[in-house]
Design a protein around this motif. Structure first.
Motif, short mmCIF file in Angstrom:
data_model
loop_
_atom_site.label_atom_id
_atom_site.label_comp_id
_atom_site.label_asym_id
_atom_site.label_seq_id
_atom_site.Cartn_x
_atom_site.Cartn_y
_atom_site.Cartn_z
N TRP A 1 -30.74 -11.90 -35.73
CA TRP A 1 -31.54 -11.43 -36.87
C TRP A 1 -32.95 -11.08 -36.43
O TRP A 1 -33.52 -10.08 -36.86
CB TRP A 1 -31.54 -12.51 -37.95
CG TRP A 1 -32.17 -12.12 -39.25
CD1 TRP A 1 -32.15 -10.89 -39.84
CD2 TRP A 1 -32.89 -12.96 -40.13
NE1 TRP A 1 -32.83 -10.93 -41.05
CE2 TRP A 1 -33.29 -12.19 -41.24
CE3 TRP A 1 -33.23 -14.31 -40.09
CZ2 TRP A 1 -34.02 -12.72 -42.30
CZ3 TRP A 1 -33.95 -14.83 -41.15
CH2 TRP A 1 -34.34 -14.03 -42.24
N ALA B 1 -37.40 -22.70 -39.71
CA ALA B 1 -37.24 -21.24 -39.78
C ALA B 1 -36.64 -20.83 -41.13
O ALA B 1 -37.09 -19.86 -41.75
CB ALA B 1 -36.34 -20.75 -38.64
N PHE B 2 -35.65 -21.57 -41.59
CA PHE B 2 -35.05 -21.24 -42.89
C PHE B 2 -36.02 -21.47 -44.04
O PHE B 2 -36.08 -20.68 -44.98
CB PHE B 2 -33.75 -22.02 -43.11
CG PHE B 2 -32.57 -21.41 -42.40
CD1 PHE B 2 -32.11 -20.14 -42.73
CD2 PHE B 2 -31.92 -22.11 -41.40
CE1 PHE B 2 -31.03 -19.58 -42.09
CE2 PHE B 2 -30.83 -21.55 -40.73
CZ PHE B 2 -30.40 -20.28 -41.08
N VAL C 1 -34.55 -8.11 -44.44
CA VAL C 1 -33.42 -8.46 -45.30
C VAL C 1 -32.79 -7.22 -45.93
O VAL C 1 -31.73 -7.30 -46.53
CB VAL C 1 -33.83 -9.46 -46.40
CG1 VAL C 1 -34.15 -10.81 -45.79
CG2 VAL C 1 -34.99 -8.96 -47.21
N LEU D 1 -39.53 -14.90 -48.57
CA LEU D 1 -38.71 -14.12 -49.52
C LEU D 1 -39.18 -14.36 -50.96
O LEU D 1 -39.23 -13.43 -51.76
CB LEU D 1 -37.25 -14.45 -49.37
CG LEU D 1 -36.57 -13.93 -48.11
CD1 LEU D 1 -35.14 -14.48 -48.00
CD2 LEU D 1 -36.56 -12.42 -48.07
N LEU E 1 -36.07 -9.61 -38.56
CA LEU E 1 -36.18 -10.50 -39.71
C LEU E 1 -36.15 -9.76 -41.06
O LEU E 1 -36.53 -10.33 -42.07
CB LEU E 1 -37.43 -11.38 -39.62
CG LEU E 1 -37.55 -12.26 -38.38
CD1 LEU E 1 -38.86 -13.03 -38.39
CD2 LEU E 1 -36.37 -13.20 -38.23
N THR F 1 -38.56 -18.67 -43.96
CA THR F 1 -37.93 -17.45 -44.47
C THR F 1 -37.80 -17.49 -45.98
O THR F 1 -38.09 -16.50 -46.67
CB THR F 1 -36.53 -17.27 -43.81
OG1 THR F 1 -36.70 -17.21 -42.39
CG2 THR F 1 -35.86 -16.00 -44.31
N LEU G 1 -29.84 -16.58 -35.82
CA LEU G 1 -31.27 -16.33 -35.97
C LEU G 1 -31.79 -15.40 -34.87
O LEU G 1 -32.63 -14.53 -35.13
CB LEU G 1 -32.05 -17.66 -35.95
CG LEU G 1 -31.86 -18.55 -37.17
CD1 LEU G 1 -32.49 -19.92 -36.92
CD2 LEU G 1 -32.42 -17.90 -38.42
#
Length: 168
Positions: A24, A157-158, A32, A165, A30, A161, A21
């Motif tokens: 990234w 955080a996931f 993609v 997305l 951050l 994210t 993380l």
């Protein structure tokens, strides 16, 4: 520090996810898609001279965020290498920060700034000191507490994210 091999394995896994993380966040902002990277290559070697500015004012919060994201690095360095001198662990954190700045410059994926290195090193130092302090207070409960906090923050955080997305 570790009372079982299971605790140590879990801490290693949480640390590995944190490093992923962190890379990234710092290197890829951050994003993609590689095309989203800014393509900026600049270097600032004057501390606090060219920090992010909002409406002409220095964004102190950005420096604070840089420090904050390196606090876990200091915590985990203290957990994994309690016998190493504090300056060695702090130097390892600062060196990782320098590596990130060099990579940003080399691949033109961000601005390389000494202020970031200083803030990141401060965050690492705060993590080292905090881990030592809380280690004295919590004793054998420190590692489960660190693992629990790490898992909770990484899960958040996931989820954030994934939500971003899906929204885009």
């Amino acid at each position: 520090m570790f009372t079982s091999e299971r605790q140590k394995t879990l801490a290693r896994a949480v640390f590995a996810v944190y490093l992923f993380l962190l890379c990234w966040l710092v290197l890829f902002k951050l994003s993609v898609h590689p095309g989203e990277l800014v393509g900026v290559r600049s270097v600032n070697l004057v501390p606090f001279a060219q920090s992010l500015r909002v409406n002409g004012e220095p964004a102190v919060w950005e420096i604070g965020y840089n420090a904050l994201v390196f606090v876990p690095l200091g915590v985990y360095l203290q957990l994994f290498w309690p016998q190493k001198p504090m300056v060695w662990k702090w130097g390892a954190g600062a060196l990782l920060s320098v590596l990130f700045e060099v990579l940003q410059y080399a691949f033109a994926i961000g601005m390389s700034d000494i202020t970031d290195v200083l803030a990141n090193a401060l965050g690492c130092l705060l993590g080292l000191a905090g881990c030592r302090l809380f280690g004295r207070l919590l004793g054998d409960r420190l590692v489960p507490a660190v693992n629990g906090i790490g898992i909770a923050v990484e899960a958040a955080a996931f989820l954030l994210t994934a939500a971003l997305l899906l929204a885009n």
